[in-house]
Design a protein around this motif. Structure first.
Motif, mmCIF file in Angstrom:
data_model
loop_
_atom_site.group_PDB
_atom_site.id
_atom_site.type_symbol
_atom_site.label_atom_id
_atom_site.label_comp_id
_atom_site.label_asym_id
_atom_site.label_seq_id
_atom_site.Cartn_x
_atom_site.Cartn_y
_atom_site.Cartn_z
ATOM 1 N N PHE A 32 -37.944 2.820 -37.409
ATOM 2 C CA PHE A 32 -37.907 3.123 -38.592
ATOM 3 C C PHE A 32 -36.799 4.159 -38.670
ATOM 4 O O PHE A 32 -36.673 4.987 -37.897
ATOM 5 C CB PHE A 32 -39.074 3.991 -39.071
ATOM 6 C CG PHE A 32 -40.468 3.206 -39.027
ATOM 7 C CD1 PHE A 32 -40.770 2.449 -40.213
ATOM 8 C CD2 PHE A 32 -40.989 2.617 -37.850
ATOM 9 C CE1 PHE A 32 -41.854 1.636 -40.283
ATOM 10 C CE2 PHE A 32 -42.120 1.976 -37.949
ATOM 11 C CZ PHE A 32 -42.649 1.433 -38.920
ATOM 12 N N GLU A 33 -35.852 3.973 -39.636
ATOM 13 C CA GLU A 33 -34.727 4.907 -39.751
ATOM 14 C C GLU A 33 -34.616 5.665 -40.895
ATOM 15 O O GLU A 33 -35.213 5.302 -41.885
ATOM 16 C CB GLU A 33 -33.247 3.964 -39.855
ATOM 17 C CG GLU A 33 -33.214 3.131 -38.457
ATOM 18 C CD GLU A 33 -32.087 2.083 -38.722
ATOM 19 O OE1 GLU A 33 -31.421 1.453 -38.059
ATOM 20 O OE2 GLU A 33 -31.481 2.042 -40.131
ATOM 21 N N THR A 34 -34.113 6.831 -40.870
ATOM 22 C CA THR A 34 -33.863 7.729 -42.055
ATOM 23 C C THR A 34 -32.438 8.296 -41.771
ATOM 24 O O THR A 34 -31.780 8.294 -40.840
ATOM 25 C CB THR A 34 -35.022 9.011 -41.967
ATOM 26 O OG1 THR A 34 -34.401 9.918 -40.934
ATOM 27 C CG2 THR A 34 -36.321 8.443 -41.732
ATOM 28 N N PRO A 35 -32.095 9.064 -42.759
ATOM 29 C CA PRO A 35 -30.708 9.722 -42.732
ATOM 30 C C PRO A 35 -30.478 10.560 -41.672
ATOM 31 O O PRO A 35 -29.497 10.847 -41.194
ATOM 32 C CB PRO A 35 -30.327 9.975 -44.050
ATOM 33 C CG PRO A 35 -31.203 9.200 -45.081
ATOM 34 C CD PRO A 35 -32.654 9.089 -44.352
ATOM 35 N N VAL A 36 -31.775 11.154 -41.306
ATOM 36 C CA VAL A 36 -31.536 12.249 -40.349
ATOM 37 C C VAL A 36 -32.141 11.933 -39.098
ATOM 38 O O VAL A 36 -31.946 12.519 -37.882
ATOM 39 C CB VAL A 36 -32.221 13.599 -41.001
ATOM 40 C CG1 VAL A 36 -31.388 14.326 -41.956
ATOM 41 C CG2 VAL A 36 -33.733 13.332 -41.286
ATOM 42 N N ALA A 37 -33.098 11.214 -38.846
ATOM 43 C CA ALA A 37 -33.754 10.706 -37.502
ATOM 44 C C ALA A 37 -34.079 9.247 -37.592
ATOM 45 O O ALA A 37 -34.556 8.738 -38.696
ATOM 46 C CB ALA A 37 -34.909 11.714 -37.388
ATOM 47 N N SER A 38 -34.355 8.740 -36.444
ATOM 48 C CA SER A 38 -35.023 7.582 -36.225
ATOM 49 C C SER A 38 -36.440 7.527 -35.605
ATOM 50 O O SER A 38 -36.734 8.574 -34.658
ATOM 51 C CB SER A 38 -34.139 6.369 -35.850
ATOM 52 O OG SER A 38 -33.825 6.810 -34.298
ATOM 53 N N ILE A 39 -37.258 6.882 -35.841
ATOM 54 C CA ILE A 39 -38.646 6.807 -35.099
ATOM 55 C C ILE A 39 -38.754 5.355 -34.674
ATOM 56 O O ILE A 39 -38.707 4.316 -35.128
ATOM 57 C CB ILE A 39 -39.760 7.174 -36.359
ATOM 58 C CG1 ILE A 39 -39.582 8.453 -36.847
ATOM 59 C CG2 ILE A 39 -41.117 6.895 -35.585
ATOM 60 C CD1 ILE A 39 -39.021 8.429 -38.010
ATOM 61 N N GLY A 40 -39.447 5.377 -33.181
ATOM 62 C CA GLY A 40 -39.735 4.433 -32.533
ATOM 63 C C GLY A 40 -41.258 4.398 -32.305
ATOM 64 O O GLY A 40 -41.789 5.471 -31.995
ATOM 65 N N ILE A 41 -41.970 3.311 -32.168
ATOM 66 C CA ILE A 41 -43.390 3.357 -31.494
ATOM 67 C C ILE A 41 -43.331 3.227 -30.239
ATOM 68 O O ILE A 41 -42.828 2.211 -29.606
ATOM 69 C CB ILE A 41 -44.349 2.209 -32.387
ATOM 70 C CG1 ILE A 41 -44.197 2.282 -33.791
ATOM 71 C CG2 ILE A 41 -45.627 2.389 -31.626
ATOM 72 C CD1 ILE A 41 -45.001 1.307 -34.426
ATOM 73 N N ARG A 42 -44.032 3.943 -29.435
ATOM 74 C CA ARG A 42 -44.081 4.072 -27.950
ATOM 75 C C ARG A 42 -45.509 3.852 -27.309
ATOM 76 O O ARG A 42 -45.931 4.742 -27.398
ATOM 77 C CB ARG A 42 -43.543 5.595 -27.471
ATOM 78 C CG ARG A 42 -42.192 5.532 -27.465
ATOM 79 C CD ARG A 42 -41.204 4.914 -26.747
ATOM 80 N NE ARG A 42 -39.798 4.853 -26.762
ATOM 81 C CZ ARG A 42 -39.149 5.925 -26.245
ATOM 82 N NH1 ARG A 42 -39.755 6.759 -25.525
ATOM 83 N NH2 ARG A 42 -37.911 5.925 -26.552
ATOM 84 N N GLY A 43 -45.944 2.842 -27.056
ATOM 85 C CA GLY A 43 -47.185 2.616 -26.520
ATOM 86 C C GLY A 43 -48.238 2.813 -27.468
ATOM 87 O O GLY A 43 -47.751 3.170 -28.755
#
Lengths: 150, 197
Positions: free
Chosen positions: A130-141
């Motif tokens: 998941f991307e946003t203009p300020v940060a990105s998010i990944g699922i970890r486990g």
């Protein structure tokens, strides 16, 4: 007809699950399930008013007005929603577990979103981003495991 | 893919602090991890500007300002979850429920165990109304392709008919047969796979 050993498996999904999840990877990737207020789906420059049942394709931009919210179900059974004044693009979605091809890439450019992972999150969590203009998010486990990286 | 789809779901909630006009880019993001309906919590990694923070406890959150690494994760109370993301959470659909049913050998008659799940299925349909239903037939890869296709279609129809006799509106059904081309558990041809039965 000749007698051959046959077995069959049948499953029924209550709520929405697109059939043909391996065969028809080019078409529908999900469906609009919940809708409040004004919301649109933008596809190739065309703005379509969103409705419950609207089918979604890769590249669609989902937008809500300041009175709107929208919830969708994707073919891997993950669910995703946006709150008021939001804009989100489903940049990529591939769900072919038989071929081991799984990918989810979503970009939220403004507003609020919530996401509950489905089979992609379970089978290949690192494939959901998941991307946003300020940060990105990944699922970890998928378990309780605290690991802090700084 | 195993027939058990029970898993630990991650909910992630992301809110960008947006300005009142639509043009300027968001100045920051507030990212929150929540447990699923079963109370399980997954884990997410938040990265920006070369920094990364991992959230893995229920109602753990992190703030990110544009152009900086994520701040330290912190816990937030339940009320704050609602205040930050109530409308988006209310819009999140319930994940689909899936029932896997089995049939007697070379027949469109359900096994006794699968038939016994009918009340549970009816209860689920009532609880989740309005619903859409997909009835999908699969087979293993043993045997003739057209025959398998027809058999799994016949079985899908049999289940739809059974539910219809219990009062489920038949226009809700989407009936498909995947035959042997799309088994639940991938195998080579002519492989007898119990999890595809």
């Amino acid at each position: 007809m000749k007698r051959i050993p046959l077995t069959a498996l049948l499953f029924a999904t209550f709520a929405v699950l697109m059939p043909g999840f391996a065969a028809a990877s080019q078409d529908t990737i999900g469906i609009v399930r919940n809708l409040v207020g004004e919301a649109t789906v933008t596809r190739g420059g065309e703005v379509i008013p969103a409705a419950v049942g609207t089918k979604l394709l890769v590249g669609d931009t989902l937008m809500t007005a300041s009175n709107g919210s929208m919830g969708i179900i994707l073919r891997d059974n993950s669910t995703l929603s946006i709150g008021p004044g939001s804009s989100l693009v489903i940049r990529n979605f591939v769900f072919s577990p038989a071929e081991g091809q799984l990918d989810l890439l979503v970009r939220l450019s403004r507003g609020t979103m919530a996401y509950l992972s489905g089979l992609i999150g379970k089978l290949a969590p690192e494939s959901a981003r998941f991307e946003t203009p300020v940060a990105s998010i990944g699922i970890r486990g998928t378990r309780f495991a605290v690991k802090l990286d700084e | 893919m195993s027939k058990s789809v029970a898993s630990c779901f991650a909910i992630l909630l992301l809110a960008t602090a947006c300005a009142s006009t639509q043009k300027p880019p968001p100045r920051g993001a507030f990212i929150l991890l929540l447990p699923d309906d079963q109370g399980k919590t997954g884990s997410i990694a938040v990265s920006s500007s070369g920094g990364e923070q991992v959230l893995s406890a229920p109602r753990q959150a992190v703030r990110v300002s544009a152009g900086t690494p994520p701040g330290k994760p912190f816990d937030i109370p339940e009320e704050e979850v609602r205040a930050q993301a109530g409308p988006a959470l209310d819009a999140l659909p319930k994940p689909p429920v899936r029932f896997i049913l089995y049939f007697k050998h070379d027949s469109d008659e359900l096994t006794r165990e699968s038939l016994a799940r009918l009340p549970e299925m009816m209860r689920t349909i009532r609880e989740r109304a309005p619903v859409d239903l997909s009835v999908v037939g699969h087979t293993d890869t043993v045997g003739d392709k057209p025959y398998n296709y027809q058999l799994s279609l016949k079985r899908a129809r049999a289940v739809a008919a059974l539910l219809a006799t219990k009062g489920v509106d038949s226009s809700l059904f989407d009936i498909t047969s995947h035959g042997k081309d799309n088994p639940l558990v991938p195998t080579g041809d002519q492989v007898s796979e119990p999890r595809n039965r």
